[in-house]
Design an enzyme around this catalytic site. Structure first.
Site, PDB file in Angstrom:
ATOM      1  N   LYS A  28       0.856  -1.353   0.042  1.00  0.00           N
ATOM      2  CA  LYS A  28       0.017   0.162   0.119  1.00  0.00           C
ATOM      3  C   LYS A  28       1.067   1.170  -0.143  1.00  0.00           C
ATOM      4  O   LYS A  28       0.569   2.225  -0.792  1.00  0.00           O
ATOM      5  CB  LYS A  28      -0.778  -0.018   1.331  1.00  0.00           C
ATOM      6  CG  LYS A  28      -1.800  -1.173   1.328  1.00  0.00           C
ATOM      7  CD  LYS A  28      -2.784  -0.975   2.839  1.00  0.00           C
ATOM      8  CE  LYS A  28      -2.005  -0.902   4.027  1.00  0.00           C
ATOM      9  NZ  LYS A  28      -1.224  -2.075   4.452  1.00  0.00           N
ATOM     10  N   ARG A 103      -8.795   0.828   9.661  1.00  0.00           N
ATOM     11  CA  ARG A 103      -8.154  -0.451   9.836  1.00  0.00           C
ATOM     12  C   ARG A 103      -9.193  -1.010  10.949  1.00  0.00           C
ATOM     13  O   ARG A 103      -8.945  -2.165  11.313  1.00  0.00           O
ATOM     14  CB  ARG A 103      -6.903  -0.136  10.560  1.00  0.00           C
ATOM     15  CG  ARG A 103      -5.737  -0.627   9.717  1.00  0.00           C
ATOM     16  CD  ARG A 103      -4.359  -0.228  10.618  1.00  0.00           C
ATOM     17  NE  ARG A 103      -3.298  -0.849  10.227  1.00  0.00           N
ATOM     18  CZ  ARG A 103      -2.322  -0.577   9.579  1.00  0.00           C
ATOM     19  NH1 ARG A 103      -2.036   0.827   9.366  1.00  0.00           N
ATOM     20  NH2 ARG A 103      -1.258  -1.224   9.509  1.00  0.00           N
ATOM     21  N   ARG A 141      11.824  -6.241   4.687  1.00  0.00           N
ATOM     22  CA  ARG A 141      11.650  -4.686   4.328  1.00  0.00           C
ATOM     23  C   ARG A 141      12.755  -3.831   4.906  1.00  0.00           C
ATOM     24  O   ARG A 141      13.217  -3.971   6.059  1.00  0.00           O
ATOM     25  CB  ARG A 141      10.317  -4.377   4.645  1.00  0.00           C
ATOM     26  CG  ARG A 141       9.817  -2.811   4.290  1.00  0.00           C
ATOM     27  CD  ARG A 141       8.471  -2.701   4.199  1.00  0.00           C
ATOM     28  NE  ARG A 141       7.943  -2.588   5.654  1.00  0.00           N
ATOM     29  CZ  ARG A 141       6.453  -2.384   5.851  1.00  0.00           C
ATOM     30  NH1 ARG A 141       5.799  -2.132   4.715  1.00  0.00           N
ATOM     31  NH2 ARG A 141       6.109  -2.381   6.998  1.00  0.00           N
ATOM     32  N   ARG A 174      12.203  -1.323  10.190  1.00  0.00           N
ATOM     33  CA  ARG A 174      11.426  -0.814  11.116  1.00  0.00           C
ATOM     34  C   ARG A 174      11.303  -1.886  12.553  1.00  0.00           C
ATOM     35  O   ARG A 174      11.454  -2.891  12.218  1.00  0.00           O
ATOM     36  CB  ARG A 174       9.832  -0.708  10.642  1.00  0.00           C
ATOM     37  CG  ARG A 174       9.639   0.554   9.899  1.00  0.00           C
ATOM     38  CD  ARG A 174       8.508   0.601   9.042  1.00  0.00           C
ATOM     39  NE  ARG A 174       7.278   0.138   9.903  1.00  0.00           N
ATOM     40  CZ  ARG A 174       5.911   0.266   9.066  1.00  0.00           C
ATOM     41  NH1 ARG A 174       5.827   0.487   8.098  1.00  0.00           N
ATOM     42  NH2 ARG A 174       5.060  -0.396  10.178  1.00  0.00           N
ATOM     43  N   ARG A 185       0.995  -8.572  14.172  1.00  0.00           N
ATOM     44  CA  ARG A 185       0.471  -7.359  13.082  1.00  0.00           C
ATOM     45  C   ARG A 185      -0.664  -8.163  12.319  1.00  0.00           C
ATOM     46  O   ARG A 185      -1.549  -7.683  11.881  1.00  0.00           O
ATOM     47  CB  ARG A 185       1.317  -6.553  12.399  1.00  0.00           C
ATOM     48  CG  ARG A 185       2.105  -5.855  13.492  1.00  0.00           C
ATOM     49  CD  ARG A 185       3.518  -5.062  12.789  1.00  0.00           C
ATOM     50  NE  ARG A 185       3.186  -4.329  11.768  1.00  0.00           N
ATOM     51  CZ  ARG A 185       3.934  -3.973  10.834  1.00  0.00           C
ATOM     52  NH1 ARG A 185       5.358  -4.754  10.778  1.00  0.00           N
ATOM     53  NH2 ARG A 185       3.872  -3.450   9.775  1.00  0.00           N
TER      54      ARG A 185
END
Ligand code: AMP
Length: 227
Positions: A28, A103, A141, A174, A185
């Site tokens: 996203k 969300r 990532r 992160r 998550r």
């Protein structure tokens, strides 16, 4: 052959009010940055806003941090207030991409209430990616600490390790992209966010994109879906 990609992107700029929906790591943020840049839309990432609040030491950041550190969603009232304020700002009066909000169902209902009929959502795009793929994307990532560009150690590496190709900033992992946080998550996504697919499908604004493909292919299809 359809119209050139640049023209399609420009055509979006005046009227798009979009939600990008999907699990963590679905792409996203990557796509929102690209579409927003090409179409002069405002990109509103609630994750980026919260990280900024934490980095600058605000009261809101202090409230959000314990939840984010655990990979949990931050309480609705914090997010709803923050986004309502953001979309009232002059630059976001007409066209924006919401990346990471709503969300939860209460967030989606609050967003609907805050938009007038004339100003309603134009698109909700669901980035469909299997959960095991999301896990691999998140562990690899890396994010530029300076410009926010998003990389992946295997599928989209920087030319020099840990140095952003775009701005030369340091790329970092992160804190919530560590494996122990990722499981939480994904669970939050499954239980609290996935029900929004039904919510938006019933309102006939949901468009689905197969986001388990290369970013360039997804980008081209996204612009077509958003026309
Ligand atoms: P993201 O960068 O979108 O993956 O968001 C990082 C973290 O910020 C999430 O794991 C949540 O803890 C928090 N967060 C971002 N957006 C929301 C939201 N709409 N509702 C609740 N928490 C959020």
């Amino acid at each position: 052959m359809g119209p050139p990609v640049q023209l399609m992107a420009m055509a979006l700029s005046l009227r798009a009010r979009c939600v990008f929906l999907g699990g963590p790591g679905a792409g996203k943020g990557t796509q929102a940055r690209r579409v927003a840049g090409a179409a002069s839309l405002v990109h509103i990432s609630t994750g980026d806003m919260l990280r900024q609040e934490i980095a600058t030491g605000t009261a809101l950041g202090a409230k959000a941090k314990p939840f984010m550190d655990l990979g949990k969603l931050v309480p609705d009232e914090i997010l709803i207030g923050m986004v309502n304020e953001r979309i009232q700002k002059p630059d976001a009066k007409s066209a924006w991409i919401l990346d990471g909000f709503p969300r939860t169902l209460p967030q989606a209902e609050a967003l609907d209430r805050s938009l007038s009929v004339a100003n309603a959502l134009s698109h909700v795009i669901y980035f469909a990616v299997p959960e095991q793929v999301l896990f691999g994307r998140l562990t690899g990532r890396r994010t530029c600490s300076k410009c926010g560009a998003i990389w992946h150690v295997e599928t989209n590496p920087t030319r020099k390790p840990n140095v952003c190709d775009v701005c030369g900033g340091a790329t970092v992992q992160r804190a919530d992209d560590h494996p122990d946080k990722i499981a939480k998550r994904l669970e939050e996504y499954r239980t609290l966010t996935a029900p929004l697919l039904t919510y938006y499908r019933e309102r006939k604004v949901l468009r689905e994109i197969d986001a388990n493909r290369s970013p360039d292919v997804i980008y081209q299809e996204l612009l077509k879906l958003m026309q």
